[in-house]
Write a protein that holds these residues in place. Structure first.
Motif, short mmCIF file in Angstrom:
data_model
loop_
_atom_site.label_atom_id
_atom_site.label_comp_id
_atom_site.label_asym_id
_atom_site.label_seq_id
_atom_site.Cartn_x
_atom_site.Cartn_y
_atom_site.Cartn_z
N PRO A 57 0.84 -1.21 0.00
CA PRO A 57 0.00 0.00 0.00
C PRO A 57 0.88 1.26 0.00
CG PRO A 57 -0.80 -1.56 1.62
CD PRO A 57 0.53 -2.07 1.17
N PHE A 58 0.50 2.23 -0.81
CA PHE A 58 1.31 3.45 -0.89
C PHE A 58 1.32 4.20 0.43
CE2 PHE A 58 0.02 2.72 -5.34
CZ PHE A 58 1.28 2.64 -5.91
N ILE A 59 0.19 4.25 1.13
CA ILE A 59 0.14 4.96 2.39
C ILE A 59 1.05 4.30 3.42
CG2 ILE A 59 -1.92 3.69 3.11
CD1 ILE A 59 -0.95 7.30 4.08
N LYS A 60 1.15 2.99 3.38
CA LYS A 60 2.04 2.28 4.31
C LYS A 60 3.50 2.63 4.02
CE LYS A 60 3.04 -2.34 6.15
NZ LYS A 60 2.67 -3.78 6.09
N ASN A 61 3.85 2.65 2.75
CA ASN A 61 5.23 2.99 2.38
C ASN A 61 5.57 4.42 2.83
OD1 ASN A 61 7.78 2.65 0.66
ND2 ASN A 61 6.84 4.46 -0.26
N LEU A 62 4.63 5.35 2.62
CA LEU A 62 4.88 6.74 2.99
C LEU A 62 5.06 6.88 4.50
CD1 LEU A 62 5.04 9.78 2.62
CD2 LEU A 62 2.53 9.83 2.44
N LEU A 63 4.15 6.28 5.28
CA LEU A 63 4.24 6.42 6.73
C LEU A 63 5.51 5.77 7.28
CD1 LEU A 63 0.51 5.81 7.74
CD2 LEU A 63 1.74 7.98 7.66
N ALA B 63 8.33 5.48 5.65
CA ALA B 63 9.44 6.35 5.27
C ALA B 63 9.51 7.57 6.18
CB ALA B 63 9.29 6.78 3.81
N LEU B 64 8.36 8.16 6.50
CA LEU B 64 8.33 9.31 7.41
C LEU B 64 8.83 8.91 8.79
CD1 LEU B 64 4.85 10.84 6.43
CD2 LEU B 64 7.11 11.82 5.92
N ASN B 65 8.48 7.72 9.23
CA ASN B 65 8.90 7.23 10.54
C ASN B 65 10.42 7.00 10.58
OD1 ASN B 65 8.17 6.07 13.25
ND2 ASN B 65 9.09 4.24 12.33
N ARG B 66 10.96 6.45 9.50
CA ARG B 66 12.39 6.17 9.46
C ARG B 66 13.24 7.43 9.40
NH1 ARG B 66 10.86 2.48 5.47
NH2 ARG B 66 11.70 3.91 3.87
N HIS B 67 12.74 8.42 8.71
CA HIS B 67 13.57 9.59 8.41
C HIS B 67 13.00 10.88 9.00
CE1 HIS B 67 15.87 7.06 5.74
NE2 HIS B 67 14.77 6.72 5.09
N ARG B 68 12.35 10.77 10.13
CA ARG B 68 11.80 11.99 10.74
C ARG B 68 12.94 12.87 11.25
NH1 ARG B 68 7.25 12.80 15.55
NH2 ARG B 68 7.68 15.03 15.85
N GLY C 195 -5.26 -3.12 6.98
CA GLY C 195 -3.82 -3.29 7.17
C GLY C 195 -2.98 -2.28 6.42
N ALA C 196 -3.62 -1.34 5.72
CA ALA C 196 -2.84 -0.39 4.91
C ALA C 196 -2.15 0.67 5.77
CB ALA C 196 -3.74 0.29 3.89
N ILE C 197 -2.76 0.98 6.90
CA ILE C 197 -2.21 2.03 7.76
C ILE C 197 -1.58 1.38 8.99
CG2 ILE C 197 -2.74 4.10 9.11
CD1 ILE C 197 -5.17 4.51 7.29
N PRO C 198 -0.25 1.48 9.17
CA PRO C 198 0.41 0.89 10.33
C PRO C 198 -0.16 1.44 11.63
CG PRO C 198 2.02 1.61 8.70
CD PRO C 198 0.70 2.15 8.27
N ARG C 199 -0.38 0.55 12.59
CA ARG C 199 -0.99 0.96 13.86
C ARG C 199 0.01 1.60 14.81
NH1 ARG C 199 -5.88 1.71 12.25
NH2 ARG C 199 -6.78 -0.12 11.23
N THR C 200 1.24 1.16 14.79
CA THR C 200 2.24 1.69 15.71
C THR C 200 3.47 2.13 14.94
OG1 THR C 200 3.13 -0.53 16.09
CG2 THR C 200 1.47 0.27 17.64
N LEU C 201 3.81 3.38 15.11
CA LEU C 201 5.02 3.95 14.51
C LEU C 201 5.70 4.76 15.61
CD1 LEU C 201 3.50 5.13 11.11
CD2 LEU C 201 5.16 3.30 11.40
N GLU C 202 6.89 4.33 15.98
CA GLU C 202 7.53 4.89 17.17
C GLU C 202 7.87 6.37 17.06
OE1 GLU C 202 11.99 3.30 15.97
OE2 GLU C 202 10.90 2.36 17.62
#
Length: 540
Positions: free
Chosen positions: A305-311, A313-318, A336-343
């Motif tokens: 899912p594109f939204i999953k990839n974007l989120l 990437a934002l999480n990795r490189h904030r 399942g397209a939107i990750p539930r937990t992103l640290e």
């Protein structure tokens, strides 16, 4: 000899510096052409003189200063010109002072409302002053006017036609795109102190930068009024002919950055130009607003899912400190397209239980946002620049900055969008290398005003967004970004584009959006007069 040591004069009596400025009753001319002269080819200078004497508009004076030419016939030619035409005043320096000092000597002779710089081997088109005068009649408040120009070779044959953009102060901070012909209010030039010799080689750019800090009454005449001669040693041939000009241009921009208290660094933009890489002075809260319906597809060989990839990437490189993420999702978005937990991310999901309407989804996200800055993102985006948010925020700091967009690139590394240009609107740069030098003044390399921006990624102050009414929901799929940008320009804001923020855009993989006839008709109905022109009308 004149009262000023080292200057021999000829022509009409020169007004002493202590005399009052000429009043309208003294019949001061409208235009004072100023020409510093140093060892031109005789033939070129005589053609320059002919272009002045043959002007169809007659309300001018020509102020010539010979900068100690070593060619023995230059000064006699100038004296003959002045003796046969009372509108020509001339001085000769005993020593070579350089182009700025000599231009200031010519400026001292001027009595007209406007000064018209003319190089000693270039030519004015026959109707140049007439068309400038007509532009002044249409815009009597004008204090800087500039035209398109032609580059000619040593024999006077046309090499290229330089079609210039409309008034673009952000571009001017990168390059002197106004160049020839520039016509400046004489009182304003005197107010800023004329030319500065420490910027010889870029003295005209330095002057225009200082003048435009005092006025925004600028007019572009989209007709070539000037012929710039390309001969060995001239920057019309190549800027590398005068490497000192490049350094002088950088220093002139750096001085402007200091005067304007811009938090930024002047960096090279190719071999010829520079740009200001801006840094934010503060870190206001930013709200990322991402409409999605959970579409998936291939991204660098992976299907997800594109939204999953974007989120992810934002999480990795904030790198931006105060950030919230609002995902506006359709009912059909897979769970399942939107990750539930992103640290590293604060993500909120906002349901959108209506038929697809991109503009409405963006507006719903804005209503729920708490950030001072709103960044609208397509879900098929992935950041390339680590500091892309900081860059967009920095460009919104000037009060008249309305909206800013980045360079968007395809998965293959080619440009997807570098802003809109008119007539059209057309997406500029599509399919080109980010290093392409295509277009007037290498527009892919510099910060600039633009006619519009793609809504795939734009940043805007929340207050400004509400001031102009947000995205129009009359445009559910296409033209909502065009409409927003035109509303901002109508309200007096600038639309800005910068190559210092870069993001991938996997366009057409998340949603196909063919443009319908009714959408074109509606956009034309509302914005037809804007679509025909704009800041980047002549970028290409």
């Amino acid at each position: 000899m004149s009262a000023e040591k080292g200057l021999e004069s000829t022509g009409p009596k020169v007004r002493a510096s202590t005399d009052p400025a000429p009043s309208p009753q003294e019949n001061a001319p409208q235009f004072s052409i100023i020409t510093p002269v140093y060892n031109p080819r005789y033939r070129d200078f005589l053609r320059c003189a002919k272009s002045v004497r043959k002007q169809s508009f007659r309300d001018w004076e020509w102020c010539i200063v010979d900068d100690g030419s070593t060619k023995r016939l230059i000064w006699p030619i100038i004296r003959i010109l002045a003796s046969f035409n009372r509108r020509i005043s001339a001085r000769r320096r005993d020593t070579n002072g350089g182009i700025s000092v000599t231009s200031n000597n010519a400026l001292e002779l001027a009595t007209g409302r406007f000064i018209v710089p003319l190089d000693h081997d270039d030519r004015l088109k026959k109707k140049a002053l007439q068309l400038v005068s007509e532009a002044v009649e249409r815009s009597p408040e004008a204090q800087l006017l500039y035209s398109d120009e032609e580059v000619i070779n040593a024999r006077g044959r046309l090499l290229k036609y330089l079609r210039k953009p409309e008034w673009s102060p952000e571009r001017l901070l990168c390059q002197n795109y106004c160049n020839h012909l520039s016509v400046l209010d004489r009182a304003l030039v005197q107010q800023v102190g004329g030319y500065r010799e420490e910027y010889d080689g870029a003295q005209d750019h330095d002057l225009v930068l200082r003048v435009t800090e005092l006025t925004s009454n600028v007019v572009h005449i989209a007709i070539p009024l000037y012929q710039w001669r390309a001969i060995p040693g001239s920057t019309a041939t190549a800027v590398t002919e005068k490497p000192g000009a490049i350094d002088a241009g950088r220093r002139a921009i750096e001085d402007a950055v200091r005067r304007r208290k811009i938090n930024g660094e002047v960096i090279a933009a190719g071999e010829m130009f520079h740009r200001v890489k801006r840094f934010p002075s503060s870190a206001p809260k930013v709200s990322l607003i991402i409409p999605t319906r959970g579409t998936d597809g291939p991204i660098f060989g992976l299907h997800m899912p594109f939204i999953k990839n974007l989120l992810m990437a934002l999480n990795r490189h904030r790198t931006y400190p105060d950030l919230e993420v609002l995902v506006v999702s359709d009912a059909e978005t897979p769970s399942g397209a939107i990750p539930r937990t992103l640290e590293n991310l604060d993500v909120s999901t906002i349901p959108f239980p209506h038929p697809f309407n991109f503009a409405a989804k963006c507006n719903l996200g804005a209503v729920n946002a708490s950030g001072e800055i709103l960044v609208f993102l397509n879900d098929d985006i992935e950041p390339v620049s680590e500091d892309w948010i900081q860059t967009l925020v920095a460009h919104l700091e000037p009060e008249d900055s309305g909206i800013v967009g980045p360079m968007l690139i395809y998965e293959n590394g080619l440009v997807q969008s570098a802003g809109h240009i008119n007539p059209g609107p057309v997406i500029f740069g599509r399919g080109e290398s980010p290093l392409s030098k295509h277009g007037y003044g290498m527009p892919l390399w510099i910060n600039r005003e633009t006619s519009g921006l793609t809504g795939a990624c734009v940043a805007i102050r929340q207050t400004t967004f509400y001031e102009v009414g947000g995205f129009s929901e009359l445009f559910p799929n296409n033209y909502n970004d065009v409409d927003l940008c035109y509303k901002l320009q109508l309200a007096g804001y600038r639309c800005l584009w910068t190559p210092d923020a870069r993001l991938y855009h996997f366009e057409s993989k998340s949603r196909e959006t063919p443009i319908e006839d009714w959408e074109r008709d509606l956009a034309s109905k509302y914005w037809g007069r804007f679509i025909s022109t704009g800041p980047d009308s002549h970028t290409t």
